[in-house]
Design an enzyme around this catalytic site. Sequence first.
Site: not given
Ligand SMILES: *Cc1c(COP(=O)(O)O)cnc(C)c1O
Length: 431
Positions: A290, A292, A330, A361-362, A390
């Site tokens: 997965e 991201g 982040r 304002c932080e 992100y």
């Molecule tokens: C955050 C997350 C991802 C993606 O993480 P990356 O660091 O962006 O690759 C994939 N699966 C789950 C369950 C996550 O919580």
Amino acid sequence: MLHSNLSINNKGHLCLAGQDVCTLAKSYGTPVFLMDEERIRHNARTYIDAMREFMPEGSKPLLASKSCCFKKLYEIIKEEGMATDLVSPGELYTAKAAGFPLENAYFHGNNKTDSDIEYAIDSGVGYFIVDNREELDAIERIAEKKGITQKILLRLSPGIDPHTQKKISTGKVDSKFGTAIETGQALELCRYTLSLENVSLKGFHCHIGSQIFEYESFADAAEIMLRFIKELRDTLSFTTEVLNLGGGFGVRYTDADPVIDYRENIKGLAGVIDRLCCDLDIKKPAILMEPGRSIVADSGLTVYSVGSVKTITGYKSYVSIDGGMPDNPRYALYESDYTCLIANKADKKPDLVATIAGRCCESGDLIQEDVALVTPERGDYLAVLVTGAYNYSMASNYNRIPRPPVVMLKNGESYVAVKRETYEDLIRNDM
Ligand SMILES: *Cc1c(COP(=O)(O)O)cnc(C)c1O
């Protein structure tokens, strides 16, 4: 530069995908998220091809929707043939609106409500990744009512801390996510799942964390999961079809991060999985991952306009920009590292150490502390690199600041993928 889609042109301006970032900022306004479409496609293909080549049949990557989510992105990954994971009905709604084939979607989340479950089943989501027993019972009940059998994976925690930051390490036993193998609870949950009529258990999921630069942590997780899969076969005669190893390969945010070759890492991981399946004498499950950030992060950067440079005599300098924690929370959340530079003076040597401050304002509204910059003037463009993941997806309207647009770059041209929010958008729901 940091990534191969970044360069500096003969005006000394920063370029993304060969296009002058300052020209784009002038025509679209600031702040603006720029994204390189070809880079997203390239990253997706790298995973798809390597997993197909080296891993068991049916292995494939799913885009982690939380890293970046808007309709055009789903259209792009659909064209590349990539599947996706979804964490909320809002992400599901977006994918659906983009015409994404939801049989290729995996529905995550540690607290799906009954209405989320109904919505996902009605939308034809392929798989649920089930976090806990209560959720399992709810899916069983709703699937029965609708007269279907829902395919599921169970989310387990393998008990691994890949030595990344605590807030993004989620595979440890003490976690809000999943069910622990170590405590025997995972085995019990499987036994229970197999007694249900309207869910069909296809396999297991784990996610050990993010910003992982070597496949060894994934191999450790795979080993624990595969031993568990063997135990299930031996005790419950259950054959696992799918093993989802979650997200997490790292991305180079600054020069201090290593360069990572995803293909080589996937190949290495595949080799370990092959050997383990052989040694344990189990049928090889299809592997899912997965990714991201490693799909979208290096496609993007953010451009801001500088408002002021404030030097506090004897202390430090602040460079203020026209964005901040509403478009990139982040640093405030995890002190994430970023590379910052003055985009219209990208060929000059830095002569200032400064903290980049947002407009909220932080006092915690910072993008980065103590970075080396060319001393900017009001109206200069500050670029923050590698913000494709992100940033847009975590953006808020704090201080009623409209979210920036997402402008996609492709083949020497640009187009708006997400419009800039207006003040009217901000009061849309106010009665
Ligand atoms: C955050 C997350 C991802 C993606 O993480 P990356 O660091 O962006 O690759 C994939 N699966 C789950 C369950 C996550 O919580």
